[in-house]
Design a protein around this motif. Structure first.
Motif, PDB file in Angstrom:
ATOM      1  N   LEU A   1       0.827  -1.202   0.000  1.00  0.00           N
ATOM      2  CA  LEU A   1       0.000   0.000   0.000  1.00  0.00           C
ATOM      3  C   LEU A   1       0.870   1.264   0.000  1.00  0.00           C
ATOM      4  O   LEU A   1       0.604   2.224  -0.741  1.00  0.00           O
ATOM      5  N   VAL A   2       1.937   1.272   0.782  1.00  0.00           N
ATOM      6  CA  VAL A   2       2.864   2.404   0.819  1.00  0.00           C
ATOM      7  C   VAL A   2       3.502   2.603  -0.551  1.00  0.00           C
ATOM      8  O   VAL A   2       3.612   3.738  -1.054  1.00  0.00           O
ATOM      9  N   GLU A   3       3.933   1.525  -1.164  1.00  0.00           N
ATOM     10  CA  GLU A   3       4.541   1.618  -2.495  1.00  0.00           C
ATOM     11  C   GLU A   3       3.539   2.134  -3.516  1.00  0.00           C
ATOM     12  O   GLU A   3       3.880   2.951  -4.392  1.00  0.00           O
ATOM     13  N   THR A   4       2.289   1.711  -3.403  1.00  0.00           N
ATOM     14  CA  THR A   4       1.236   2.198  -4.302  1.00  0.00           C
ATOM     15  C   THR A   4       1.037   3.698  -4.135  1.00  0.00           C
ATOM     16  O   THR A   4       0.939   4.429  -5.135  1.00  0.00           O
ATOM     17  N   TYR A   5       0.984   4.173  -2.895  1.00  0.00           N
ATOM     18  CA  TYR A   5       0.824   5.608  -2.648  1.00  0.00           C
ATOM     19  C   TYR A   5       2.010   6.397  -3.203  1.00  0.00           C
ATOM     20  O   TYR A   5       1.840   7.470  -3.790  1.00  0.00           O
ATOM     21  N   ARG A   6       3.220   5.893  -3.021  1.00  0.00           N
ATOM     22  CA  ARG A   6       4.408   6.583  -3.551  1.00  0.00           C
ATOM     23  C   ARG A   6       4.332   6.724  -5.070  1.00  0.00           C
ATOM     24  O   ARG A   6       4.640   7.779  -5.634  1.00  0.00           O
ATOM     25  N   ARG A   7       3.909   5.661  -5.743  1.00  0.00           N
ATOM     26  CA  ARG A   7       3.813   5.709  -7.201  1.00  0.00           C
ATOM     27  C   ARG A   7       2.703   6.658  -7.653  1.00  0.00           C
ATOM     28  O   ARG A   7       2.850   7.378  -8.646  1.00  0.00           O
ATOM     29  N   MET A   8       1.576   6.656  -6.918  1.00  0.00           N
ATOM     30  CA  MET A   8       0.482   7.570  -7.259  1.00  0.00           C
ATOM     31  C   MET A   8       0.935   9.026  -7.130  1.00  0.00           C
ATOM     32  O   MET A   8       0.628   9.870  -7.984  1.00  0.00           O
ATOM     33  N   ILE A   9       1.673   9.336  -6.085  1.00  0.00           N
ATOM     34  CA  ILE A   9       2.174  10.701  -5.876  1.00  0.00           C
ATOM     35  C   ILE A   9       3.157  11.076  -6.978  1.00  0.00           C
ATOM     36  O   ILE A   9       3.117  12.179  -7.535  1.00  0.00           O
TER      37      ILE A   9
END
Length: 126
Positions: free
Chosen positions: A100-108
């Protein structure tokens, strides 16, 4: 199958063939009958099977009794399995959180590229 060949007319001095000995021992080892029941079934003397088993390489001096596990051991095993289950559950949750953290980083990162705005703040700002 030849049961036995008699050397003497006496019952106690009869000699059984090797094939018969192996057959009786195999029947005892693979069957559900006790030693006494097999001896009665084939009409052989008492303790003959034990002697034959020792001669064939099986140590059957004492009957093997399967020991049932004590309740203490069962409780310990249950505690261990519960701990292992909880540990596996926690590991799974940690892996999901990392994804989930990696997903948020990529979205940002994608949002910063497309909209040309800074979303992530610098760490040294006041």
């Amino acid at each position: 199958m030849e049961r036995y060949t008699k050397i003497s007319t006496s019952k106690w001095q009869s000699k059984y063939s090797e094939e018969f000995k192996r057959f009786v021992c195999n029947d005892f080892l693979t069957g559900t009958l006790t030693r006494r029941e097999v001896e009665d079934k084939y009409n052989i003397g008492h303790s003959r099977i034990t002697y034959w088993l020792k001669k064939l390489g099986f140590d059957y001096s004492k009957p093997s009794i399967v020991a049932l596990p004590s309740m203490k051991n069962q409780r310990t095993k249950l505690l261990i399995t519960k701990e292992e289950d909880s540990l596996l559950h926690l590991k799974k949750e940690l892996e999901e959180a990392r994804l989930l953290v990696e997903t948020y980083r990529r979205m940002i990162a994608i949002a910063e590229q497309e909209f040309k705005i800074k979303i992530v703040k610098k760490s040294n700002t006041k």
